[in-house]
Scaffold this active site. Structure first.
Site, PDB file in Angstrom:
ATOM      1  N   HIS A 154       0.836  -1.196   0.000  1.00 63.66           N
ATOM      2  CA  HIS A 154       0.000   0.000   0.000  1.00 63.66           C
ATOM      3  C   HIS A 154       0.874   1.249   0.000  1.00 63.66           C
ATOM      4  O   HIS A 154       2.049   1.194   0.326  1.00 63.66           O
ATOM      5  CB  HIS A 154      -0.939  -0.008   1.200  1.00 63.66           C
ATOM      6  CG  HIS A 154      -2.145  -0.857   0.967  1.00 63.66           C
ATOM      7  ND1 HIS A 154      -3.147  -0.489   0.095  1.00 63.66           N
ATOM      8  CD2 HIS A 154      -2.509  -2.055   1.460  1.00 63.66           C
ATOM      9  CE1 HIS A 154      -4.072  -1.438   0.081  1.00 63.66           C
ATOM     10  NE2 HIS A 154      -3.711  -2.394   0.899  1.00 63.66           N
ATOM     11  N   LYS A 599     -13.829   5.720   6.644  1.00 65.29           N
ATOM     12  CA  LYS A 599     -13.782   7.019   5.971  1.00 65.29           C
ATOM     13  C   LYS A 599     -15.188   7.488   5.617  1.00 65.29           C
ATOM     14  O   LYS A 599     -15.475   8.687   5.579  1.00 65.29           O
ATOM     15  CB  LYS A 599     -12.917   6.937   4.707  1.00 65.29           C
ATOM     16  CG  LYS A 599     -12.672   8.281   4.036  1.00 65.29           C
ATOM     17  CD  LYS A 599     -11.526   8.213   3.052  1.00 65.29           C
ATOM     18  CE  LYS A 599     -11.909   7.504   1.792  1.00 65.29           C
ATOM     19  NZ  LYS A 599     -12.789   8.311   0.918  1.00 65.29           N
TER      20      LYS A 599
END
Length: 949
Positions: A154, A599
């Protein structure tokens, strides 16, 4: 760097922490000496001055120190700033190594005292034994279990392999230093002349490695490629997994006695197969990743077989050999007269030759040694296992168990676990990409001109019809777009790779943004197009890859069980999954996204919706299995957890035990991401301990049933808290005008996007919308500025609203607080979530965050948003205090308290320096030296905070 680490307040802690303090002082002194030697006294003195001012600012919020520090930082040249940033970054790295060593040291102390620690195999087996669970019951459970950590790459993984290798060498030297001191303490010689010399030699080697680090570039010149990410991941197999996983199994076998232990713990990998938002991943990277993985596994086996041959020098003149063993030796191409009476050596030379030929066939690589030419490659790992088990059986018949345990047994287990593929590579792509490819195929085949415009019912009807049609979709001679060709080639490469490296090489196809049943059917149709699905849905179809939905937004989680129920209600789906394995034990993985749901809705709502989704999914599959009878579907939750608490991180042991009742059942996969991979698995022993916690938690969650169905009052309260928490979170993040501008100004998100720390872009689209930003850099940025907002925001407002409704009375508030306290004590889901918030709040720092807020040029916007964040921070801190009764953070986590106390004073200067560098950069000073300083500070802070990705 020579200043002593602040001493703990409690004398009881001082004794246990003394070795840690001494290691930190030693490494700090060596680093300071290196800096003085290489950069001069003035550079060293500057670093010390900044450190002291930063510590004063942290401890006393001293405005004088704040002004002095600001003035000093503004006066630094780019070269000076980079030098200081590098110093504190390397100190963060070295402090981590000292902390890891101390963790191992303390674990050994407890084990010698006979004290087992929660999360260890020993403690779990003791608990199971105490509850009457027999070794046979454990063995039976493990025979149907599957536990798999999955390594992912990532955009927050900032370590270079060169740095990791040097740090591993330093870690080994710290271990050697402990051994020297332990030997000296055991001998108790009056005049010990040897120990000082050994310690001096050890320190000289440490100095060499620290000097190497100081002159090793921290950053990459170019953006990381997928091939680079593959190599980074493979380094953990070389250092940890290939050797430590067999050790874990051996410890478990020893503890359970004579019952067999199935190979239930296996590794997974996304690197090379995860295409979601990463245009750099394609069929070539998939093939490359699997080839490199096979190379790593096979070279490990070759090395072990070589050394095994050196050890098994038993002569047929001295001991009898079984007929099977003699036959294996006779099949070997080794004709050397010197070994004619040594059947094991002859056999192992034959095994080596076959492995060398396997390496050549699968990867094109050459083995390091050749007693005889490579020949007759193994076609499957089972063929290799058969040969090794012949050797094992022969040694057992000779009462030579001692010769099995050290090398042969770990090798057999390694082959069982890693095969020729090393780790299962998952394929992943976003649902909208599949839709686009199918739209093109269907339009070209004149099936329908506008597939994407069809409603869901029409899509399902069409897809089912095509899945029942034996004909392929592609038109001979037609030209397809590069995108469609690339996507189809991934499926084709998967088919070839499964045939080449084994069916375990690729088992799962993950669909990001699963929102409808047609998202699942589309991937089935693409499998059918290349032969990964055989037959038609209405006639004995089999599908090679498990179609795995990824539910990642709040809405998706709420719809998860509905989607899966409708999917399995379609004609042909249930029978196909039931026949999806040779043992008729069908599997269905379901991936749950922690990052995006957080999120989307904030920490509490994300966790609550995940909890509810799991329960609903398990209930749904239990219902299906009750009606099908003999061939149940095995459901397996795949937890897309990140490093930070805001992305589902936190202690894995507690997280698994806090799963809803009945949702583990011996089955769990979870992602390991970002800096967490390094902090968990760079050190081999710590790596094995972390793997143990996964196994221990899975055993306890399955066999002890630690979580019962929550009280209705608990569930109702959680639902109420979730609504209020999500409202508070979304009001700030999505409904406050100017919040996006504040985020991009008050965090180093722009600079993170430019840093060459991952092959994947930081945003899905070329916009500055929070919606399009990946959850990973979103959380990473909040960690860098020390607000850690995704890990706590919204909970304080929710608790405040719950305790003080419009009709509140003192009695009602008291009753509601008592209920929250009862939930914290009795409900693992709630207590684990609060514990994680407590941890992330402890890592936050409003004073440092206020320095980042100064980067926002619009003063009114800065004040409005930072004040709102600050208010919620205090509300959350007060809520945690009300519920837990703890006035300070980490009251029940002494290890993390210790870690923060020793490391954070040295991370703080990096924050101050980062703010100053970002300010200069955004003001137009864009020289390479300054950019390098920003990026090094990102690296240092990430290393210091540890679970940032």
């Amino acid at each position: 760097m020579t200043q002593p680490t602040p001493a703990p307040q409690k004398s009881t802690l001082l004794i246990t922490e003394r070795p840690l303090v001494e290691d930190i002082r030693l490494l700090g002194r060596i680093l300071g000496d290196v800096i003085r030697e290489q950069e001069g006294d003035s550079a060293f003195d500057l670093i010390e001055q900044i450190r002291q001012l930063s510590v004063t600012f942290r401890r006393h919020a001293d405005p004088v120190a704040d002004r002095a520090l600001n003035k000093l930082l503004k006066s630094l040249s780019s070269d000076q700033t980079v030098s200081v940033v590098r110093a504190f970054t390397y100190f963060s790295h070295l402090a981590n190594l000292a902390e890891d060593r101390h963790h191992i040291r303390r674990r050994a102390v407890h084990e010698r005292a006979g004290s087992t620690r929660p999360g260890s195999i020993e403690a779990t087996l003791q608990r199971l034994h105490g509850q009457g669970v027999t070794p046979q019951a454990i063995s039976d459970m493990l025979a149907h279990s599957f536990v798999s950590p999955v390594l992912t790459a990532h955009p927050t993984e900032v370590q270079r392999k060169s740095i990791l290798d040097a740090e591993r060498a330093i870690a080994q030297l710290l271990t050697a230093r402990d051994d020297i001191l332990a030997q000296a303490a055991a001998n108790k010689v009056a005049h010990d002349a040897l120990t000082p010399r050994e310690l001096a030699a050890n320190e000289a080697q440490l100095r060499a490695r620290v000097l190497q680090l100081w002159h090793t570039r921290l950053l990459r010149f170019s953006k990381l490629t997928v091939a680079d990410e593959v190599e980074n991941a493979l380094s953990y197999y070389e250092s940890t997994f290939l050797r430590e996983i067999p050790k874990l199994y051996a410890n478990l076998e020893h503890a359970l006695g004579t019952v067999p232990v199935h190979s239930f713990l296996r590794m997974g990998q996304w690197i090379g197969g995860d295409r979601d938002g990463n245009p750099n991943v394609n069929a070539q990277t998939l093939t490359h990743a699997l080839g490199r993985q096979a190379d790593m596994a096979l070279r490990h086996y070759l090395t072990e077989v070589h050394y095994l041959g050196g050890e098994l020098s038993l002569s047929a003149m001295l001991v009898d050999f079984s007929a099977d063993m003699q036959a294996l030796a006779a099949r070997s191409p080794d004709t050397n007269d010197h070994r004619k009476d040594e059947p094991y050596r002859r056999a192992l030379i034959g095994v080596y030759a076959r492995l060398a030929a396997t390496l050549k066939a699968l990867t094109g690589g050459e083995a390091a040694r050749h007693a005889v030419p490579p020949q007759n490659p193994y076609l499957t790992p089972d063929e290799l296992l058969r040969d090794l088990r012949v050797i094992e059986a022969s040694l057992l018949a000779q009462h030579a168990q001692a010769l099995i345990e050290q090398r042969l047994q770990p090798l057999i287990r390694a082959v069982e676990v890693f095969g020729f593929h090393l780790a299962t590579v998952d394929l992943r792509q976003s649902s909208d990409q599949h839709e686009a490819v199918l739209a093109e195929l269907l339009a070209t085949a004149r099936v329908t001109p506008h597939y994407a415009k069809l409603d869901e019912a029409a899509k399902r009807e069409l897809l089912l019809r095509l899945l029942n049609d034996a004909r392929p979709l592609r038109v001979m001679g037609a030209t397809y777009s590069a995108h469609a060709s690339s996507e189809i080639s991934i499926f084709e490469a998967a088919k070839v790779s499964r045939a080449q490296f084994g069916t375990q090489a690729i088992r799962h196809y993950i669909i990001s943004h699963t929102e409808t049943v047609s998202d699942l059917l589309e991937v089935m149709l693409m499998q059918k197009e290349v032969g990964l699905m055989r037959g038609t849905l209405d006639t004995q179809a089999t599908c090679d890859l498990i179609v795995v939905p990824l539910f990642e937004t709040i809405e998706d989680l709420r719809n998860a069980s509905v989607i899966m129920r409708e999917f399995y209600a379609l004609p042909g789906i249930l029978p196909m999954v039931q026949r999806g394995a040779n043992d008729q034990y069908g599997e269905q993985d379901i991936m749950l996204g922690y990052s995006d749901s957080n999120k989307d809705g904030g920490i509490f709502t994300s966790n609550w919706e995940l909890y509810q989704a799991e329960i609903a999914l398990v209930d749904m599959f239990d219902g299906i299995n009750q009606t099908t009878g003999s061939h149940p579907i095995q459901i397996r939750m795949f937890h897309g957890r990140g490093g930070t608490v805001g992305r589902g991180g936190g202690p894995s042991f507690e997280a698994i035990l806090a799963q809803p009742p009945g949702t583990v059942r011996g089955q769990i996969r979870l992602t390991e991401q970002g800096e967490v991979i390094g902090s968990k698995y760079a050190n081999p022993e710590i790596g094995r301990r972390n793997l143990e916690t996964l196994v221990a938690a899975t055993l306890e969650a399955t066999l002890l049933h630690p979580t019962q169905s929550a009280e209705p009052a608990f569930l109702d309260t959680a639902a109420e808290l979730s609504l209020a928490s999500m409202a508070a979170y979304r009001k700030l993040v999505y409904e406050t005008p100017g919040f996006t501008e504040y985020f991009f100004d008050a965090t180093p998100i722009r600079e993170i996007a430019e840093l060459n720390i991952g092959s994947r872009p930081a945003s899905r689209k070329a916009t500055q919308k929070i919606e399009d930003l990946r959850a990973i850099p979103w959380g990473f940025s909040w960690g860098q500025c020390r607000l850690t907002l995704p890990g706590w925001f919204g909970f304080g407002a929710a608790v405040d609203a719950f305790l003080n409704p419009p009709d509140a009375t003192a009695k009602l508030t008291k009753q509601r607080l008592a209920l929250l306290r009862q939930m914290q004590k009795q409900w693992p889901f709630f207590s684990s979530l609060l514990s994680n918030m407590d941890m992330v709040m402890a890592k936050s720092d409003l004073a440092l965050a206020s320095r980042y807020a100064e980067l926002v040029e619009d003063k009114r916007l800065r004040k409005k948003i930072f004040s709102a964040i600050e208010l919620e921070w205090h509300l959350t801190a007060k809520a945690l205090e009300f519920i837990t009764g703890d006035k300070e953070r980490l009251t029940h986590n002494a290890a993390l308290q210790r870690s923060i106390r020793h490391r954070f004073p040295y991370i703080d200067p990096l924050h101050h320096l980062q703010v100053e560098l970002v300010r200069r950069y955004r003001a137009g000073q864009t020289d390479e030296r300054l950019k390098r300083g920003i990026h090094i500070s990102i690296n240092g802070i990430a290393a210091g905070l540890r679970n940032t990705g």
